[in-house]
Design a protein around this motif. Structure first.
Motif, PDB file in Angstrom:
ATOM      1  N   SER A 255       4.641 -17.873   8.062  1.00  0.00           N
ATOM      2  CA  SER A 255       5.045 -17.818   6.647  1.00  0.00           C
ATOM      3  C   SER A 255       3.899 -17.336   5.770  1.00  0.00           C
ATOM      4  N   LEU A 258       3.555 -13.674   6.277  1.00  0.00           N
ATOM      5  CA  LEU A 258       4.679 -12.971   5.641  1.00  0.00           C
ATOM      6  C   LEU A 258       4.442 -12.888   4.121  1.00  0.00           C
ATOM      7  N   ALA A 259       3.875 -13.964   3.571  1.00  0.00           N
ATOM      8  CA  ALA A 259       3.585 -13.972   2.125  1.00  0.00           C
ATOM      9  C   ALA A 259       2.550 -12.888   1.782  1.00  0.00           C
ATOM     10  N   TYR A 260       1.579 -12.696   2.711  1.00  0.00           N
ATOM     11  CA  TYR A 260       0.556 -11.651   2.516  1.00  0.00           C
ATOM     12  C   TYR A 260       1.222 -10.278   2.465  1.00  0.00           C
ATOM     13  N   LEU A 261       2.142 -10.055   3.411  1.00  0.00           N
ATOM     14  CA  LEU A 261       2.833  -8.765   3.491  1.00  0.00           C
ATOM     15  C   LEU A 261       3.735  -8.566   2.261  1.00  0.00           C
ATOM     16  N   GLN A 262       4.384  -9.656   1.876  1.00  0.00           N
ATOM     17  CA  GLN A 262       5.289  -9.618   0.714  1.00  0.00           C
ATOM     18  C   GLN A 262       4.503  -9.212  -0.547  1.00  0.00           C
ATOM     19  N   ARG A 263       3.310  -9.798  -0.682  1.00  0.00           N
ATOM     20  CA  ARG A 263       2.456  -9.521  -1.842  1.00  0.00           C
ATOM     21  C   ARG A 263       1.977  -8.070  -1.830  1.00  0.00           C
ATOM     22  N   ILE A 265       3.478  -5.584  -0.515  1.00  0.00           N
ATOM     23  CA  ILE A 265       4.619  -4.718  -0.873  1.00  0.00           C
ATOM     24  C   ILE A 265       4.834  -4.762  -2.382  1.00  0.00           C
ATOM     25  N   ARG A 266       4.815  -5.992  -2.927  1.00  0.00           N
ATOM     26  CA  ARG A 266       5.024  -6.137  -4.383  1.00  0.00           C
ATOM     27  C   ARG A 266       4.023  -5.322  -5.186  1.00  0.00           C
ATOM     28  N   ILE A 273      -0.754  -2.631   4.065  1.00  0.00           N
ATOM     29  CA  ILE A 273       0.462  -2.522   4.896  1.00  0.00           C
ATOM     30  C   ILE A 273       0.178  -1.631   6.105  1.00  0.00           C
TER      31      ILE A 273
END
Ligand SMILES: NC(=O)C1=CN([C@@H]2O[C@H](COP(=O)(O)OP(=O)(O)OC[C@H]3O[C@@H](n4cnc5c(N)ncnc54)[C@H](O)[C@@H]3O)[C@@H](O)[C@H]2O)C=CC1
Ligand SMILES: O=C(O)C(=O)Cc1ccc(O)cc1
Length: 309
Positions: A255, A258-263, A265-266, A273
């Motif tokens: 998790s 995933l939060a790192y990747l989500q950030r 992308i944002r 990435i």
């Protein structure tokens, strides 16, 4: 191949039990194979498939005079099987299992094992998403790892006999401490299945919005997840409940990542990435270089020997 055991008892005759049965027969590893399973219907099917020589719904009956007992049931059923067979085991018998989690299986079975038997927990790293006696096939374990998590003080001769059995099935045998096994398997096997169940569930929830598009346009990425998410619900519920700590630890790390990747992308952080995707791409290459078979079932394609592959 030479006969290794006079009598082998198989407790549970689903994908794994029946695959073992096919190989024992094919390789002539036992004089007699006795099959036990809880459900009379499954037992009847095992008999129709001629997987053994004798069939019973009583595990206690099946293990009488067996030199090798292989327990292949969902991990949550380990204690009830251990209790049922304990009083009927032959002195000197080897008792093993194939469960996907090891510390819990040991905690469930070991206290019931009489001192005159050799209990050696095991886990073949081979399988598919299918279940039941029809799902098994000869050669499933060929070239795959089988991990033993022996209890301290286990008789070396018994360990050697069990190792020779798995090697006859074509497996490579390794030994590991049970807690270490459970952590390693949590990341390489349990999390991938949980993630697959979850993503397919999410897509299914979205289907009301997208109507049938999820199915209609499901490209290979999503299809790979649906294979894992089609795995047996009882087996995987038990894995989740019986490797809880290691799975929760790995899910927490997952998790965070995933939060790192989500950030990234944002905030449009393309370098982050790209770096991650480059690092992960090299993992598959190193698996191939290490001589692991990426076309094996664990890598998402049907095993060449599997029926309807
Ligand atoms: N499916 C896979 O790919 C792999 C599974 N495993 C492990 O192997 C074990 C068996 O899995 P599968 O063969 O895939 O499951 P399965 O669902 O195909 O077969 C399970 C069998 O156990 C029997 N059973 C259930 N409770 C029982 C009980 N109390 N007493 C006697 N029989 C009972 C069922 O009737 C069935 O015959 C599980 O512990 C699983 O974690 C290990 C490696 C791979
Ligand atoms: O079908 C697959 O991809 C698997 O990963 C099979 C599998 C399932 C559970 C295990 O403990 C070992 C192997």
């Amino acid at each position: 191949m030479t006969v290794q055991f006079d009598r082998i008892a198989l407790i549970g005759i689903g994908l794994i039990g029946s695959s073992i049965a096919h190989d024992i027969k094919r390789l002539g590893l036992a004089k007699e194979v006795v099959i036990a399973t809880r459900s009379a219907d499954t037992l009847k099917r095992a008999e129709e498939l001629q997987l053994g020589d004798r069939y019973t719904t009583s595990s206690a009956e099946a293990v009488k005079d067996a030199d090798l007992v292989i327990v292949s049931v969902p991990v949550g059923a380990s204690e009830s099987v251990a209790k049922e067979i304990a009083g009927s085991l032959k002195p000197g018998a080897i008792v093993t299992d194939v469960g996907s989690t090891k510390a819990s299986v040991i905690a469930q079975m070991q206290p019931h094992m009489p001192p005159h038997v050799h209990f050696i927990p095991g886990h073949p790293l081979a399988g598919t998403e299918k279940s039941g006696p029809d799902a098994g096939f000869p050669g499933l374990f060929e070239g795959r790892w089988c991990i033993f998590t022996p209890i301290a003080g286990t008789d070396e001769a018994a360990l050697k006999r069990l190792r020779q059995f798995w090697e006859a099935l074509g497996s490579k045998v390794d030994e590991m401490d049970p807690e270490h096994h459970d952590k390693v398997l949590a990341i390489v096997s349990h999390l991938p299945h949980i993630i697959a169940y979850n993503i397919v569930g999410t897509a299914d929830d979205l289907e009301a919005v997208t109507e049938s598009e999820v199915i209609k346009y499901s490209a290979s990425g999503f299809r790979d997840f649906t294979r894992l998410a089609a795995s047996d619900p009882t087996m995987w519920r038990d894995v989740c409940l019986h490797n809880k700590d290691a799975i929760l630890e790995m899910l927490a790390r997952f998790s965070e990542d995933l939060a790192y990747l989500q950030r990234a992308i944002r905030w449009g952080e393309g370098d982050k990435i790209f770096d991650l995707f480059t690092r992960t791409r090299s993992i598959r290459r190193s698996i191939i270089q290490a001589g692991q078979d990426v076309d094996a079932p664990d890598f998402g394609r049907p095993h060449p020997l599997e029926k309807n592959a």
